[in-house]
Write a protein that holds these residues in place. Structure first.
Motif, PDB file in Angstrom:
ATOM      1  N   ILE A 150      10.739   7.575  -5.389  1.00  0.00           N
ATOM      2  CA  ILE A 150      10.807   7.621  -6.923  1.00  0.00           C
ATOM      3  C   ILE A 150      10.972   6.036  -7.290  1.00  0.00           C
ATOM      4  CG2 ILE A 150      11.610   8.367  -9.034  1.00  0.00           C
ATOM      5  CD1 ILE A 150      12.313  11.062  -7.453  1.00  0.00           C
ATOM      6  N   ALA A 151      11.835   5.484  -6.439  1.00  0.00           N
ATOM      7  CA  ALA A 151      12.012   3.830  -7.020  1.00  0.00           C
ATOM      8  C   ALA A 151      10.598   3.045  -6.964  1.00  0.00           C
ATOM      9  CB  ALA A 151      13.130   3.403  -6.256  1.00  0.00           C
ATOM     10  N   LEU A 152      10.072   3.427  -5.768  1.00  0.00           N
ATOM     11  CA  LEU A 152       8.799   3.025  -5.385  1.00  0.00           C
ATOM     12  C   LEU A 152       7.829   2.939  -6.485  1.00  0.00           C
ATOM     13  CD1 LEU A 152       8.433   3.098  -1.404  1.00  0.00           C
ATOM     14  CD2 LEU A 152       9.097   1.072  -2.591  1.00  0.00           C
ATOM     15  N   SER A 153       8.112   4.320  -6.865  1.00  0.00           N
ATOM     16  CA  SER A 153       6.801   4.665  -7.931  1.00  0.00           C
ATOM     17  C   SER A 153       7.076   4.125  -9.346  1.00  0.00           C
ATOM     18  CB  SER A 153       6.847   6.198  -8.024  1.00  0.00           C
ATOM     19  OG  SER A 153       5.941   6.705  -8.948  1.00  0.00           O
ATOM     20  N   ARG A 154       8.458   4.158  -9.712  1.00  0.00           N
ATOM     21  CA  ARG A 154       8.688   3.724 -10.879  1.00  0.00           C
ATOM     22  C   ARG A 154       8.573   2.335 -11.076  1.00  0.00           C
ATOM     23  NH1 ARG A 154      14.087   6.958 -13.388  1.00  0.00           N
ATOM     24  NH2 ARG A 154      13.180   8.969 -13.591  1.00  0.00           N
ATOM     25  N   LEU A 155       8.958   1.659  -9.913  1.00  0.00           N
ATOM     26  CA  LEU A 155       8.638   0.109 -10.134  1.00  0.00           C
ATOM     27  C   LEU A 155       7.088  -0.395  -9.971  1.00  0.00           C
ATOM     28  CD1 LEU A 155      11.754  -0.912  -7.903  1.00  0.00           C
ATOM     29  CD2 LEU A 155      11.493  -1.296 -10.370  1.00  0.00           C
ATOM     30  N   GLY A 156       6.229   0.744  -9.457  1.00  0.00           N
ATOM     31  CA  GLY A 156       4.978   0.423  -9.780  1.00  0.00           C
ATOM     32  C   GLY A 156       4.300  -0.264  -8.367  1.00  0.00           C
ATOM     33  N   ILE A 157       5.284  -0.220  -7.359  1.00  0.00           N
ATOM     34  CA  ILE A 157       4.903  -0.645  -5.825  1.00  0.00           C
ATOM     35  C   ILE A 157       3.856   0.208  -5.158  1.00  0.00           C
ATOM     36  CG2 ILE A 157       5.977  -1.253  -3.807  1.00  0.00           C
ATOM     37  CD1 ILE A 157       8.398  -2.121  -5.248  1.00  0.00           C
ATOM     38  N   LEU A 158       4.225   1.411  -5.279  1.00  0.00           N
ATOM     39  CA  LEU A 158       3.297   2.600  -4.849  1.00  0.00           C
ATOM     40  C   LEU A 158       3.219   3.541  -5.705  1.00  0.00           C
ATOM     41  CD1 LEU A 158       4.605   2.654  -1.016  1.00  0.00           C
ATOM     42  CD2 LEU A 158       2.395   1.773  -1.826  1.00  0.00           C
ATOM     43  N   ASN A 159       2.004   4.446  -5.851  1.00  0.00           N
ATOM     44  CA  ASN A 159       2.060   5.457  -6.722  1.00  0.00           C
ATOM     45  C   ASN A 159       2.070   6.778  -5.875  1.00  0.00           C
ATOM     46  OD1 ASN A 159      -0.790   5.823  -5.896  1.00  0.00           O
ATOM     47  ND2 ASN A 159      -1.405   4.717  -7.502  1.00  0.00           N
ATOM     48  N   ALA A 160       2.002   7.849  -6.356  1.00  0.00           N
ATOM     49  CA  ALA A 160       2.058   9.074  -5.881  1.00  0.00           C
ATOM     50  C   ALA A 160       0.724   9.311  -4.972  1.00  0.00           C
ATOM     51  CB  ALA A 160       2.169  10.313  -6.602  1.00  0.00           C
ATOM     52  N   LYS A 161      -0.232   8.817  -5.402  1.00  0.00           N
ATOM     53  CA  LYS A 161      -1.694   8.961  -4.673  1.00  0.00           C
ATOM     54  C   LYS A 161      -1.852   8.368  -3.332  1.00  0.00           C
ATOM     55  CE  LYS A 161      -6.648   8.768  -5.442  1.00  0.00           C
ATOM     56  NZ  LYS A 161      -7.612   8.360  -6.277  1.00  0.00           N
ATOM     57  N   GLN A 162      -1.305   7.071  -3.412  1.00  0.00           N
ATOM     58  CA  GLN A 162      -1.107   6.029  -2.397  1.00  0.00           C
ATOM     59  C   GLN A 162      -0.186   6.581  -1.302  1.00  0.00           C
ATOM     60  OE1 GLN A 162       0.196   2.798  -4.712  1.00  0.00           O
ATOM     61  NE2 GLN A 162      -1.847   1.548  -4.138  1.00  0.00           N
ATOM     62  N   MET A 163       0.999   7.329  -1.776  1.00  0.00           N
ATOM     63  CA  MET A 163       2.030   7.902  -0.715  1.00  0.00           C
ATOM     64  C   MET A 163       1.529   8.950  -0.190  1.00  0.00           C
ATOM     65  SD  MET A 163       5.615   7.256  -2.664  1.00  0.00           S
ATOM     66  CE  MET A 163       5.442   6.847  -4.292  1.00  0.00           C
ATOM     67  N   ARG A 164       0.696   9.944  -0.821  1.00  0.00           N
ATOM     68  CA  ARG A 164       0.326  11.208  -0.211  1.00  0.00           C
ATOM     69  C   ARG A 164      -0.889  10.785   0.712  1.00  0.00           C
ATOM     70  NH1 ARG A 164      -0.308  13.239  -5.737  1.00  0.00           N
ATOM     71  NH2 ARG A 164       1.165  14.578  -5.872  1.00  0.00           N
ATOM     72  N   LYS A 165      -1.580   9.506   0.731  1.00  0.00           N
ATOM     73  CA  LYS A 165      -2.540   9.177   1.731  1.00  0.00           C
ATOM     74  C   LYS A 165      -1.684   8.812   2.911  1.00  0.00           C
ATOM     75  CE  LYS A 165      -6.104   7.511  -1.344  1.00  0.00           C
ATOM     76  NZ  LYS A 165      -7.114   6.387  -1.490  1.00  0.00           N
ATOM     77  N   LYS A 166      -0.442   8.329   3.017  1.00  0.00           N
ATOM     78  CA  LYS A 166       0.346   7.892   3.997  1.00  0.00           C
ATOM     79  C   LYS A 166       0.964   8.824   4.947  1.00  0.00           C
ATOM     80  CE  LYS A 166      -1.231   3.558   3.384  1.00  0.00           C
ATOM     81  NZ  LYS A 166      -2.162   2.984   4.110  1.00  0.00           N
ATOM     82  N   ARG A 167       0.922  10.239   4.456  1.00  0.00           N
ATOM     83  CA  ARG A 167       1.657  11.139   5.180  1.00  0.00           C
ATOM     84  C   ARG A 167       1.828  11.196   6.732  1.00  0.00           C
ATOM     85  NH1 ARG A 167      -1.205  15.356   1.186  1.00  0.00           N
ATOM     86  NH2 ARG A 167       0.606  15.686  -0.215  1.00  0.00           N
ATOM     87  N   GLY A 168       0.610  10.832   7.153  1.00  0.00           N
ATOM     88  CA  GLY A 168       0.780  10.857   8.746  1.00  0.00           C
ATOM     89  C   GLY A 168       1.751   9.813   8.967  1.00  0.00           C
ATOM     90  N   PHE A 169       1.525   8.695   8.660  1.00  0.00           N
ATOM     91  CA  PHE A 169       2.592   7.549   8.909  1.00  0.00           C
ATOM     92  C   PHE A 169       3.972   8.053   8.694  1.00  0.00           C
ATOM     93  CE2 PHE A 169      -1.038   4.790   8.148  1.00  0.00           C
ATOM     94  CZ  PHE A 169      -1.359   4.318   9.308  1.00  0.00           C
ATOM     95  N   VAL A 170       4.261   8.796   7.449  1.00  0.00           N
ATOM     96  CA  VAL A 170       5.506   9.206   7.186  1.00  0.00           C
ATOM     97  C   VAL A 170       6.163  10.328   8.208  1.00  0.00           C
ATOM     98  CG1 VAL A 170       6.849  10.747   5.428  1.00  0.00           C
ATOM     99  CG2 VAL A 170       5.265   8.713   4.475  1.00  0.00           C
ATOM    100  N   ALA A 171       5.296  10.810   8.803  1.00  0.00           N
ATOM    101  CA  ALA A 171       5.523  12.052   9.754  1.00  0.00           C
ATOM    102  C   ALA A 171       5.982  11.249  10.961  1.00  0.00           C
ATOM    103  CB  ALA A 171       4.483  12.975   9.975  1.00  0.00           C
ATOM    104  N   ILE A 172       5.402  10.361  11.429  1.00  0.00           N
ATOM    105  CA  ILE A 172       5.809   9.506  12.485  1.00  0.00           C
ATOM    106  C   ILE A 172       6.887   8.782  12.315  1.00  0.00           C
ATOM    107  CG2 ILE A 172       4.869   7.470  14.004  1.00  0.00           C
ATOM    108  CD1 ILE A 172       2.089   8.613  13.346  1.00  0.00           C
ATOM    109  N   ILE A 173       7.147   8.058  11.043  1.00  0.00           N
ATOM    110  CA  ILE A 173       8.433   7.453  11.013  1.00  0.00           C
ATOM    111  C   ILE A 173       9.547   8.625  10.784  1.00  0.00           C
ATOM    112  CG2 ILE A 173       9.590   6.268   9.013  1.00  0.00           C
ATOM    113  CD1 ILE A 173       6.896   4.930   8.547  1.00  0.00           C
TER     114      ILE A 173
END
Length: 176
Positions: A102-125
């Motif tokens: 939520i901090a990344l989103s609120r600060l405008g670094i990443l939005n929810a759409k960008q984070m959803r695209k990275k689900r695979g990386f998130v699962a690996i991490i």
């Protein structure tokens, strides 16, 4: 014991870190971050409770029964308490995922759409983090620690998307 007092004092230490760093943030950054920091101790203790009541019994059972047919497993109290403290503290820290997302989103670094695209990386991490936090080689305990990471990430992305929409609605009402 010293380890358990360290564990209990971690939220206070995190608050001290926050109090030290907050003057460096702009007022916009403060408005984005300060409400999230209220959740830090609650999420931390939720992670500690999750690890202590759900994951730890499984991990301890595995460690004490691993190769029990060939060896008498004796664990020193010092080693056990160290293991428990590190295990539950690690779980408390991984429960901070919503704050980070939520901090990344609120600060405008990443939005929810960008984070959803990275689900695979998130699962690996999440798998790697769960494997590091879980010192047992069994997959069940690792998956038990990985599941909250993935679930918290997904819920946090959904909250970030809703938060972003409400922020846009509020800022468009402020302009009129």
């Amino acid at each position: 014991t010293r380890r358990s007092s360290d564990l209990l004092s971690l939220p206070l230490l995190l608050y001290q870190l926050y109090a030290f760093l907050i003057p460096a943030f702009t007022s916009r950054e403060r408005r984005a971050i300060v409400p999230l920091l209220v959740g830090v101790p609650f999420l931390f203790y939720a992670g500690v409770a999750f690890a202590y009541f759900l994951a730890l019994p499984r991990a301890v059972d595995f460690l004490q029964n691993f190769n029990a047919d060939n060896f008498d497993i004796l664990v020193r109290a010092k080693d056990y308490y160290k293991f428990v403290a590190l295990f539950v503290a690690g779980s408390g820290l991984i429960f901070q995922v919503p704050v980070i997302v939520i901090a990344l989103s609120r600060l405008g670094i990443l939005n929810a759409k960008q984070m959803r695209k990275k689900r695979g990386f998130v699962a690996i991490i999440a798998a790697v983090v769960a494997a590091v936090i879980t010192p047992t080689p069994d997959a069940v305990t690792m998956l038990l620690m990985m599941a909250p990471l993935v679930v918290l990430f997904e819920l946090s992305v959904a909250v970030a998307a809703l938060d972003r929409k409400s922020t846009r609605l509020n800022s468009s009402h402020d302009r009129h």
